[in-house]
Design a protein around this motif. Structure first.
Motif, mmCIF file in Angstrom:
data_model
loop_
_atom_site.group_PDB
_atom_site.id
_atom_site.type_symbol
_atom_site.label_atom_id
_atom_site.label_comp_id
_atom_site.label_asym_id
_atom_site.label_seq_id
_atom_site.Cartn_x
_atom_site.Cartn_y
_atom_site.Cartn_z
ATOM 1 N N MET A 51 0.847 -0.628 0.360
ATOM 2 C CA MET A 51 -0.204 0.273 0.024
ATOM 3 C C MET A 51 0.780 1.357 -0.020
ATOM 4 O O MET A 51 0.497 2.364 -0.863
ATOM 5 N N HIS A 52 1.463 1.452 1.275
ATOM 6 C CA HIS A 52 2.522 2.396 1.093
ATOM 7 C C HIS A 52 3.451 2.665 -0.152
ATOM 8 O O HIS A 52 3.673 4.079 -0.740
ATOM 9 N N ASN A 53 3.806 1.515 -1.013
ATOM 10 C CA ASN A 53 5.309 1.643 -2.532
ATOM 11 C C ASN A 53 4.002 2.210 -3.088
ATOM 12 O O ASN A 53 3.736 3.096 -3.892
ATOM 13 N N LYS A 54 2.592 1.746 -3.535
ATOM 14 C CA LYS A 54 1.414 1.966 -4.139
ATOM 15 C C LYS A 54 1.177 3.577 -4.024
ATOM 16 O O LYS A 54 1.317 4.456 -5.041
ATOM 17 N N GLU A 55 1.480 3.424 -3.324
ATOM 18 C CA GLU A 55 0.787 5.211 -3.047
ATOM 19 C C GLU A 55 1.510 6.546 -3.373
ATOM 20 O O GLU A 55 1.586 7.120 -4.193
ATOM 21 N N GLN A 56 2.983 6.140 -2.791
ATOM 22 C CA GLN A 56 4.278 6.762 -2.974
ATOM 23 C C GLN A 56 4.436 7.647 -4.279
ATOM 24 O O GLN A 56 4.697 7.824 -5.281
ATOM 25 N N HIS A 57 3.737 5.565 -5.485
ATOM 26 C CA HIS A 57 4.488 5.510 -6.363
ATOM 27 C C HIS A 57 2.939 6.619 -7.094
ATOM 28 O O HIS A 57 3.140 7.583 -8.690
ATOM 29 N N GLN A 58 2.248 6.569 -6.707
ATOM 30 C CA GLN A 58 1.254 7.714 -7.014
ATOM 31 C C GLN A 58 0.957 8.933 -6.877
ATOM 32 O O GLN A 58 0.254 9.883 -7.542
ATOM 33 N N GLN A 59 1.081 9.176 -5.722
ATOM 34 C CA GLN A 59 1.612 10.779 -5.533
ATOM 35 C C GLN A 59 2.533 11.433 -6.285
ATOM 36 O O GLN A 59 2.560 12.056 -6.822
ATOM 37 N N THR A 60 3.198 9.818 -6.396
ATOM 38 C CA THR A 60 4.160 11.134 -7.447
ATOM 39 C C THR A 60 4.224 11.433 -8.828
ATOM 40 O O THR A 60 4.537 12.266 -9.463
ATOM 41 N N ALA A 61 2.891 10.446 -9.762
ATOM 42 C CA ALA A 61 2.679 10.631 -10.998
ATOM 43 C C ALA A 61 1.597 11.645 -10.772
ATOM 44 O O ALA A 61 1.163 12.061 -11.831
ATOM 45 N N TYR A 62 1.155 11.772 -9.312
ATOM 46 C CA TYR A 62 -0.188 13.045 -9.212
ATOM 47 C C TYR A 62 1.015 14.483 -9.166
ATOM 48 O O TYR A 62 0.394 15.711 -10.705
ATOM 49 N N TYR A 63 2.046 14.849 -9.128
ATOM 50 C CA TYR A 63 2.611 15.796 -8.856
ATOM 51 C C TYR A 63 3.607 16.086 -9.761
ATOM 52 O O TYR A 63 3.656 16.813 -10.500
ATOM 53 N N LYS A 64 3.863 15.033 -10.969
ATOM 54 C CA LYS A 64 4.703 15.056 -12.151
ATOM 55 C C LYS A 64 3.436 15.708 -13.013
ATOM 56 O O LYS A 64 3.950 16.429 -13.918
ATOM 57 N N SER A 65 2.197 14.724 -12.934
ATOM 58 C CA SER A 65 1.449 15.858 -13.692
ATOM 59 C C SER A 65 0.757 17.190 -13.314
ATOM 60 O O SER A 65 0.607 17.781 -14.122
ATOM 61 N N LEU A 66 0.832 17.410 -12.599
ATOM 62 C CA LEU A 66 0.807 18.753 -11.963
ATOM 63 C C LEU A 66 2.013 19.948 -12.534
ATOM 64 O O LEU A 66 2.136 20.571 -12.919
ATOM 65 N N ALA A 67 3.079 19.053 -12.263
ATOM 66 C CA ALA A 67 4.217 19.870 -12.659
ATOM 67 C C ALA A 67 4.209 20.161 -14.055
ATOM 68 O O ALA A 67 4.305 21.014 -14.801
#
Length: 131
Positions: A51-67
Motif C-alpha cells: 500500500m505504501h509503495n503504491k501510494e508513493q508511486h501514485q503521489q509521484t505521478a500526481y505531482y509530475k502531472s501537476l508539474a
C-alpha cells in the motif's frame, strides 16, 4: 514587453485546483490523484508495505502531472492545507524546466472555489506595481 503567465494551485494529497491568473478573469481546472481512500483500503487489506509503495508511486505521478500542467508559467503559487504543496515544490525545484520560474508556497486552509480564486487574485495583485 510580454505578459507574464501566472497560476495558483490550491492542493492537498488528493486533488489540485489550478487557477490561472489574469487581470480580466480567472480560469480554473481540477486534477485528482488516482490514489483514493478506496484504493488505500483495498491495497491495505493485501499488504501494508504494498500500500505504501503504491501510494508513493501514485503521489509521484500526481505531482509530475501537476508539474507538467504548469510548465511555461513564469510564476507559480502553491497553497493549501497539507504538506503536498511542499512536496510538489521540492519536485519542481529539481526540474530544470522550472529554473527560471518563480515558485512560492503559502499555507491556506480548506477553501471554496471562489475563495481560492480570490486568494490567487489577491496574491498576484499585491505584486503589481502601480504608477
Amino acid at each position: 514587453m510580454s505578459i507574464e503567465k501566472k497560476i495558483g494551485i490550491w492542493m492537498d494529497h488528493s486533488s489540485a485546483h489550478l487557477i490561472e491568473f489574469s487581470m480580466e478573469n480567472t480560469e480554473s481546472k481540477t486534477l485528482n490523484s488516482t490514489f483514493t481512500h478506496e484504493e488505500k483500503e483495498k491495497t491495505l487489506g493485501k499488504n501494508e508495505n504494498l500500500m505504501h509503495n503504491k501510494e508513493q508511486h501514485q503521489q509521484t505521478a500526481y505531482y509530475k502531472s501537476l508539474a507538467e500542467a504548469v510548465k511555461g508559467y513564469d510564476e507559480v503559487l502553491l497553497f493549501g492545507p497539507t504538506p503536498a504543496k511542499h512536496e510538489l515544490y521540492n519536485l519542481m525545484k529539481k526540474d530544470a524546466h522550472f529554473a527560471k520560474t518563480i515558485i512560492e508556497v503559502e499555507d491556506a486552509g480548506k477553501m471554496s472555489e471562489n475563495q481560492q480564486q480570490a486568494f490567487v487574485r489577491d496574491h498576484y495583485s499585491k505584486k503589481i506595481i502601480r504608477f
